[in-house]
Design an enzyme around this catalytic site. Structure first.
Site, PDB file in Angstrom:
ATOM      1  N   ASP A  90     -17.497 -35.825  29.473  1.00 33.27           N
ATOM      2  CA  ASP A  90     -18.687 -35.162  29.230  1.00 33.27           C
ATOM      3  C   ASP A  90     -19.803 -35.633  28.536  1.00 33.27           C
ATOM      4  O   ASP A  90     -19.917 -36.896  28.171  1.00 33.27           O
ATOM      5  CB  ASP A  90     -18.195 -34.097  28.174  1.00 33.27           C
ATOM      6  CG  ASP A  90     -17.072 -34.385  27.043  1.00 33.27           C
ATOM      7  OD1 ASP A  90     -17.299 -35.620  26.645  1.00 33.27           O
ATOM      8  OD2 ASP A  90     -16.452 -33.687  26.439  1.00 33.27           O
ATOM      9  N   ASN A 105     -10.274 -25.989  18.360  1.00 29.18           N
ATOM     10  CA  ASN A 105     -10.133 -24.882  19.028  1.00 29.18           C
ATOM     11  C   ASN A 105      -9.402 -24.923  20.324  1.00 29.18           C
ATOM     12  O   ASN A 105      -9.244 -24.166  21.009  1.00 29.18           O
ATOM     13  CB  ASN A 105     -11.313 -23.989  19.175  1.00 29.18           C
ATOM     14  CG  ASN A 105     -12.256 -24.967  20.144  1.00 29.18           C
ATOM     15  OD1 ASN A 105     -12.028 -26.027  20.708  1.00 29.18           O
ATOM     16  ND2 ASN A 105     -13.539 -24.372  20.540  1.00 29.18           N
ATOM     17  N   HIS A 165     -10.103 -27.108  22.942  1.00 27.65           N
ATOM     18  CA  HIS A 165     -10.902 -27.772  23.906  1.00 27.65           C
ATOM     19  C   HIS A 165     -10.608 -28.716  24.303  1.00 27.65           C
ATOM     20  O   HIS A 165     -10.027 -29.643  23.538  1.00 27.65           O
ATOM     21  CB  HIS A 165     -12.473 -27.414  23.830  1.00 27.65           C
ATOM     22  CG  HIS A 165     -12.932 -28.495  22.785  1.00 27.65           C
ATOM     23  ND1 HIS A 165     -13.977 -28.266  22.125  1.00 27.65           N
ATOM     24  CD2 HIS A 165     -12.591 -29.766  22.496  1.00 27.65           C
ATOM     25  CE1 HIS A 165     -14.446 -29.034  21.149  1.00 27.65           C
ATOM     26  NE2 HIS A 165     -13.598 -30.349  21.617  1.00 27.65           N
ATOM     27  N   GLU A 177     -14.215 -25.017  26.889  1.00 28.52           N
ATOM     28  CA  GLU A 177     -14.148 -24.416  25.540  1.00 28.52           C
ATOM     29  C   GLU A 177     -13.228 -22.864  25.906  1.00 28.52           C
ATOM     30  O   GLU A 177     -13.102 -22.574  27.104  1.00 28.52           O
ATOM     31  CB  GLU A 177     -15.420 -23.604  25.001  1.00 28.52           C
ATOM     32  CG  GLU A 177     -16.380 -24.824  24.658  1.00 28.52           C
ATOM     33  CD  GLU A 177     -16.100 -25.393  23.279  1.00 28.52           C
ATOM     34  OE1 GLU A 177     -14.865 -25.364  22.752  1.00 28.52           O
ATOM     35  OE2 GLU A 177     -16.891 -25.736  22.576  1.00 28.52           O
TER      36      GLU A 177
HETATM   37  C1  F6R Z   1     -15.165 -35.883  23.520  1.00 29.47           C
HETATM   38  C2  F6R Z   1     -14.372 -34.750  24.100  1.00 29.47           C
HETATM   39  C3  F6R Z   1     -13.874 -33.724  23.166  1.00 29.47           C
HETATM   40  C4  F6R Z   1     -13.275 -34.517  22.008  1.00 29.47           C
HETATM   41  C5  F6R Z   1     -12.625 -33.434  20.926  1.00 29.47           C
HETATM   42  C6  F6R Z   1     -11.972 -34.064  19.818  1.00 29.47           C
HETATM   43  O1  F6R Z   1     -15.633 -36.696  24.813  1.00 29.47           O
HETATM   44  O2  F6R Z   1     -14.306 -34.422  25.325  1.00 29.47           O
HETATM   45  O3  F6R Z   1     -12.930 -32.776  23.710  1.00 29.47           O
HETATM   46  O4  F6R Z   1     -12.021 -35.186  22.592  1.00 29.47           O
HETATM   47  O5  F6R Z   1     -13.694 -32.494  20.475  1.00 29.47           O
HETATM   48  O6  F6R Z   1     -12.941 -34.798  18.993  1.00 29.47           O
HETATM   49  P1  F6R Z   1     -12.474 -35.806  17.939  1.00 29.47           P
HETATM   50  O7  F6R Z   1     -11.915 -36.846  18.718  1.00 29.47           O
HETATM   51  O8  F6R Z   1     -13.969 -36.408  17.240  1.00 29.47           O
HETATM   52  O9  F6R Z   1     -11.711 -34.936  16.911  1.00 29.47           O
END
Ligand code: F6R
Length: 242
Positions: free
Chosen positions: A67, A134, A136, A141
């Site tokens: 992403d 959440n 995702h 989402e």
């Molecule tokens: C990042 C991504 C997100 C993260 C998720 C967890 O490229 O795709 O899905 O993996 O938000 O974030 P952290 O690792 O900061 O807890």
């Protein structure tokens, strides 16, 4: 789903990195799917360390990122392209032309088209994932319907708040992002998901303990994938009652 529990964050990162190193050592031009955020930082350090000792060679490896924030230039210090350069690519002998990341400044439909063409031609060999509190994955989402292909998405307020820790103000967090769709993620041959910390307990309960696939917790779709390795530390395992 294979579950690996290790004593510490560092041990989890070593175990995750080892899976990527083994893949690249048997397939020199592997396409690896990469994530940003706090979760993969230690794994990236392990890959840099292994590359510096020539235990693994990235000269033919290709990468694609899950992403990117919409509206941030690649050299903005909160863009995912910048994160990847600072946390991984500048320490590896990967070729810049083998790196694919969405362009946050591109026009939305043109960028969706470009990235969809990429995924039509290329299959990820091993996809690294973190998980949002959440549930995702990438920026897929929670929603009544999950999108299969690469797409632009508005971010939920929960994700904006969770990610605001990286920005000066919550207002500075982009309101939208590009993301691989759930279909792109599910077509990866192997998936490696790492998770740590109390904030992930709800989502990880739905992934590891419930038997449902629930679009309101997108990670649960991974239950339908034949080759997923989940790596968590003992602390999270304890909170999950595992
Ligand atoms: C990042 C991504 C997100 C993260 C998720 C967890 O490229 O795709 O899905 O993996 O938000 O974030 P952290 O690792 O900061 O807890």
């Amino acid at each position: 789903m294979k579950l690996i529990i290790k004593d510490s964050y560092e041990e989890c990162c070593k175990a995750g990195a080892q899976l990527f190193i083994e893949l690249i050592n048997r397939k020199k031009d592997a396409l690896i799917g990469l994530a940003t955020g706090d979760t993969p930082k230690g794994l990236y350090k392990e890959l840099i360390n292994a590359n510096s000792k020539w235990e693994v060679d990235f000269s033919n490896v290709r990468s694609v990122n899950l992403d990117e924030y919409k509206g941030l230039a690649g050299d903005h210090n909160q863009s995912y392209r910048y994160f990847m350069k600072e946390n991984l690519f500048k320490g590896l002998n990967i070729k810049p032309e083998n790196i694919t990341i969405a362009d946050g400044l591109a026009e939305t439909s043109a960028e969706e088209k470009r990235m969809r063409e990429f995924f039509a031609k290329n299959n990820v060999d091993m996809q690294l994932l973190g998980i949002g509190r959440n549930g995702h994955v990438g920026f897929n989402e929670p929603a009544e319907k999950l999108q299969s292909s690469f797409h632009y998405t508005d971010l939920t307020q929960d994700t904006i708040e969770a990610n605001s820790r990286m920005f000066d103000n919550v207002e500075d967090v982009p309101k939208g992002a590009y993301t691989m769709g759930m279909g792109d993620i599910m077509r990866a041959r192997q998936i490696v998901l790492l998770a740590f910390g109390a904030s992930k307990v709800d989502a990880m309960t739905k992934l590891l303990k419930d038997d449902y696939v629930d679009p309101m917790c997108p990670a649960t779709v991974l239950k339908m994938h034949p080759d997923v390795t989940v790596i968590i530390d003992r602390e999270l395992a304890g909170l999950l009652g595992l």
